[in-house]
Every structure is written in C-alpha cells, then in structure tokens.
Write a protein that holds these residues in place. Structure first.
Motif, PDB file in Angstrom:
ATOM      1  N   HIS A 181       0.446  -1.255  -0.015  1.00 33.02           N
ATOM      2  CA  HIS A 181       0.092  -0.060   0.156  1.00 33.02           C
ATOM      3  C   HIS A 181       0.612   1.368   0.167  1.00 33.02           C
ATOM      4  O   HIS A 181       1.746   1.456   1.149  1.00 33.02           O
ATOM      5  CB  HIS A 181      -0.887  -0.016   1.053  1.00 33.02           C
ATOM      6  N   ALA A 204      -1.942   0.743  -4.849  1.00 31.50           N
ATOM      7  CA  ALA A 204      -1.802  -0.109  -3.875  1.00 31.50           C
ATOM      8  C   ALA A 204      -2.066  -1.608  -4.544  1.00 31.50           C
ATOM      9  O   ALA A 204      -3.056  -1.431  -5.855  1.00 31.50           O
ATOM     10  CB  ALA A 204      -2.736  -0.575  -2.620  1.00 31.50           C
ATOM     11  N   ASP A 263      -5.125   2.899  -3.852  1.00 35.87           N
ATOM     12  CA  ASP A 263      -5.442   2.318  -2.108  1.00 35.87           C
ATOM     13  C   ASP A 263      -6.987   2.246  -1.696  1.00 35.87           C
ATOM     14  O   ASP A 263      -6.915   1.460  -0.837  1.00 35.87           O
ATOM     15  CB  ASP A 263      -4.684   3.277  -2.213  1.00 35.87           C
ATOM     16  N   ALA A 264      -7.991   3.085  -1.955  1.00 36.21           N
ATOM     17  CA  ALA A 264      -9.190   2.851  -1.415  1.00 36.21           C
ATOM     18  C   ALA A 264      -9.902   1.881  -2.204  1.00 36.21           C
ATOM     19  O   ALA A 264     -10.816   0.944  -0.977  1.00 36.21           O
ATOM     20  CB  ALA A 264      -9.860   4.359  -2.080  1.00 36.21           C
ATOM     21  N   GLU A 265      -9.408   0.916  -2.920  1.00 35.09           N
ATOM     22  CA  GLU A 265     -10.151  -0.356  -3.833  1.00 35.09           C
ATOM     23  C   GLU A 265      -9.336  -1.299  -3.255  1.00 35.09           C
ATOM     24  O   GLU A 265     -10.036  -2.318  -4.104  1.00 35.09           O
ATOM     25  CB  GLU A 265     -10.330  -0.110  -5.549  1.00 35.09           C
ATOM     26  N   ASP A 298      -8.816  -2.235  -0.333  1.00 34.86           N
ATOM     27  CA  ASP A 298      -8.757  -2.778   1.068  1.00 34.86           C
ATOM     28  C   ASP A 298      -9.027  -3.409   1.632  1.00 34.86           C
ATOM     29  O   ASP A 298      -9.624  -4.756   1.332  1.00 34.86           O
ATOM     30  CB  ASP A 298      -9.813  -0.830   1.438  1.00 34.86           C
ATOM     31  N   ALA A 299      -9.556  -3.231   2.861  1.00 38.12           N
ATOM     32  CA  ALA A 299      -9.756  -5.031   3.690  1.00 38.12           C
ATOM     33  C   ALA A 299     -10.911  -5.983   3.421  1.00 38.12           C
ATOM     34  O   ALA A 299     -10.744  -6.839   3.131  1.00 38.12           O
ATOM     35  CB  ALA A 299      -9.453  -5.358   5.251  1.00 38.12           C
ATOM     36  N   ASP A 300     -11.777  -4.893   2.948  1.00 39.02           N
ATOM     37  CA  ASP A 300     -12.927  -5.947   3.043  1.00 39.02           C
ATOM     38  C   ASP A 300     -13.166  -6.022   1.792  1.00 39.02           C
ATOM     39  O   ASP A 300     -13.394  -7.566   0.879  1.00 39.02           O
ATOM     40  CB  ASP A 300     -14.714  -4.328   2.689  1.00 39.02           C
ATOM     41  N   ARG A 301     -12.468  -6.130   0.727  1.00 36.40           N
ATOM     42  CA  ARG A 301     -11.973  -6.549  -1.185  1.00 36.40           C
ATOM     43  C   ARG A 301     -10.813  -7.425  -1.338  1.00 36.40           C
ATOM     44  O   ARG A 301     -11.097  -8.126  -2.504  1.00 36.40           O
ATOM     45  CB  ARG A 301     -12.093  -5.280  -1.604  1.00 36.40           C
ATOM     46  N   LEU A 302     -10.306  -6.661   0.261  1.00 29.46           N
ATOM     47  CA  LEU A 302      -8.591  -7.859  -0.550  1.00 29.46           C
ATOM     48  C   LEU A 302      -9.321  -9.498  -0.596  1.00 29.46           C
ATOM     49  O   LEU A 302      -8.084 -10.450  -1.237  1.00 29.46           O
ATOM     50  CB  LEU A 302      -7.800  -8.099   0.325  1.00 29.46           C
TER      51      LEU A 302
END
Length: 358
Positions: A292, A300, A323-325, A327-331
C-alpha cells in the motif's frame, strides 16, 4: 618445450566476488586432491604443468600421456578433466586422428569446453534442490577440479550463482529467461490478464524476474484508471512493489541476496517486522504480496507468483488499483480472483511444456 607451473583452478584473474575467492582447505569445491573418504587433503598446493604455448582442448578423449592435475601433479600435458581413456595424439581440433570423420567435421562423441559449461548450467537448472560441486561433477561426468574451474567462470559471467557450497541458476540465466518470457509469455498470458482485469475492474500486469528486481512485460489497464502509470517495460525493485516481492519470496532463501542488496543500498529497513526479510517471510508463508503506497501513496497492489516448480518462479500476476479499492473488505475477493488466474496460467504453461515434450 619448457613447462610452466600453474595452480589448479587458476583462470588468469581473481575469483569473482560471488564465489568468495578460492575455497579454503577442506572446501569440497577447492579442486584439491581427495582422500579415500572423498574429503580434500589439507594444506597441499596442487601445481599442474603445461607448455608455455597453450595447447588446444582435447575434447572428451584424453591422450595416453600422464594424468592431469585433477588426479594429481603431473609434468605432462593436461587432459580435459574427463575420465581418462586411451587414445592417439589429439588433432588440432581436439579430436583423436582415428576418430575424425573423413569430411573433417567433429567426431560424434567429442565434448567441447562449451559442451561441458552448458552441461553444468543445465544440471544446475534441472536440479530439484541447489546442488553441491560433487553432485554436479558426478551428474555431468567431470572431475571435481575441472568442474570447479568451469564453475568459477560461470559464476564470474553470471550464469551460475554460488551460495555457500551450493550452486543455483545465475542472474544471466534469469535475464535470458526474462527475454524469452517476454516473447512467449505475453501471448500466452494475455487472455488471463484480460479476464482478471475485467473481473476485478482493476489494472493487471505481468512481470518476470531480472537481475535486481522484476520487469513489467505486459499490462491490461481499464480506461478509468488511465491516471495510474502502467510501468510497462520498467524494472521494479523488490522493496517498493508487490510483483518483485512475490517473485523473490518464491526463490530459495539463499538466492535472494542480490535483491536484498538493492534494497539495503536504497536505505530500506532490513531489521524488524517492517524490514524486507520479514516482508519476504510473510509473502512466502501467505503466497501473496501486498503493498500500500510504497511507490505511490494513492496506489496499492496485490501479486502472486506463477511457480510451476518450487523455487523457480516463471512470472507474477499483479492487480493494481487505487488504494481505497484494495482495502480489507475487498482484499479477500481479490486474492481469490488472483489465485484462480495464477492457476489458469500455470495450467497453460504446463500444457505448453507437454506439447514441447511431445
């Protein structure tokens, strides 16, 4: 003709830095004479004598003269280092007269110095784990002293990398592989990149390993991400990008030194949980490299190496986006999509290898 002594393994220039100089007494790769148990004798300097005018190589068929310094000191002409056999005086091209074809071409069974060097490079490349000198010499049918002298030159030229008492494919092999990969992988992998980009809505690139990092050899970028550079054709260091991090983490630990050196010279941390060795360890254990903002604080990326054979990554697929796309939810979803794409490309590579073998 007068004869001049020279020490075994001397190549006319200092040993390359990768080799750490000539091995000390007791190192199996030193080329020193061996005891009955296969260990080098201590404290001996081996001299071999040859004419001041350098003789031409003799191929695989040594003459009936005295044994060379690979078997012990000799005041006669050198043999080629292959297992001795009887034969006539060698001809100018290294082939015994009675073995020379009538048309003057090389004999069918003759093995040149180039053959021996390539045999060693190929043996290093196909070994299931980094081999030692003794294993390589036995594999290609050379005396250990001869194999060692050839390996010195191969290390100096970058075709073989020496790590302790073991040998690995060198940076020249990796560089040549990357050139070949650029010509073959791009056409093979392009549909995989296209599908992965369409499924994630992000940019996807293909990278291959080079001497000090990785190089981007193909990219699929959605129009909406035109503000993010593709980095196509650029070399990427391991401490700033996910692609080279995934590739280097897939190498054996003893082969990672050149990449760590680049990061160290750039002032990147080496110690602690934020150091590059810790990053490599996490990536090796997890199978994914994630970064990131290391190169661009708004960008990222997630990468996974394509490794059909353990320890020998062919390439890496990397998903890149804002970087906003990532994130932990989408990773988690990105990792699943990336793993599926890597499996697909691995299968394509395996199919290509089977077709070539057939």
């Amino acid at each position: 003709m007068p004869h001049a002594p020279r020490t075994a393994g001397h190549q006319g220039s200092p040993a390359p830095a990768e080799t750490g100089g000539r091995p000390s007494d007791g190192d199996e790769s030193s080329g020193a004479p061996l005891t009955a148990g296969g260990e080098p004798q201590q404290g001996l300097v081996i001299a071999e004598f040859e004419p001041l005018e350098e003789p031409r190589p003799t191929g695989d068929r040594p003459s009936t003269g005295p044994r060379s310094s690979e078997d012990g000191p000799s005041t006669g002409a050198r043999s080629t280092g292959d297992r001795p056999s009887t034969g006539s005086r060698p001809a100018d091209d290294g082939t015994p007269e009675e073995a020379r074809p009538a048309d003057g071409g090389p004999s069918k069974g003759a093995r040149t110095a180039v053959d021996k060097a390539l045999d060693l490079v190929e043996a290093v490349g196909r070994a299931p784990r980094p081999p030692r000198l003794t294993e390589l010499a036995d594999e290609v049918g050379l005396h250990r002293a001869t194999a060692y002298r050839i390996l010195l030159d191969l290390v100096r030229r970058g075709w073989v990398l020496r790590a302790g008492d073991r040998y690995l494919p060198g940076t020249a092999v990796l560089l040549l592989s990357s050139r070949a990969a650029h010509n073959s992988l791009t056409s093979l992998a392009r549909p995989v990149l296209t599908d992965l980009s369409a499924g994630t809505g992000l940019m996807v690139n293909l990278q291959v390993l080079e001497r000090t990092g990785s190089r981007v050899v193909d990219v699929v970028r959605p129009d909406r991400l035109a503000m993010i550079s593709t980095l196509l054709g650029e070399a990427l260091p391991v401490h700033r990008f996910a692609g080279p991090l995934a590739l280097v983490a897939a190498l054996p630990p003893e082969a990672r030194g050149p990449y760590l050196d680049v990061a160290r010279e750039a002032g990147h941390p080496m110690a602690g949980p934020g150091g590059l060795p810790a990053d490599l360890a996490r990536t090796e254990a997890d199978g994914f490299a994630v970064e990131h903002g290391r190169n661009d604080r708004f960008v990222a990326s997630v990468s996974r190496a394509v490794t059909p054979v353990a320890g020998a990554p062919v390439c890496a697929l990397t998903v890149v986006g804002p970087d906003a796309e990532i994130d932990a939810d989408r990773l988690g979803r990105l990792r699943d999509a990336l793993a599926s794409a890597v499996d697909t490309l691995t299968g394509l590579l395996a199919g290509t290898a089977r077709e070539a073998a057939g």
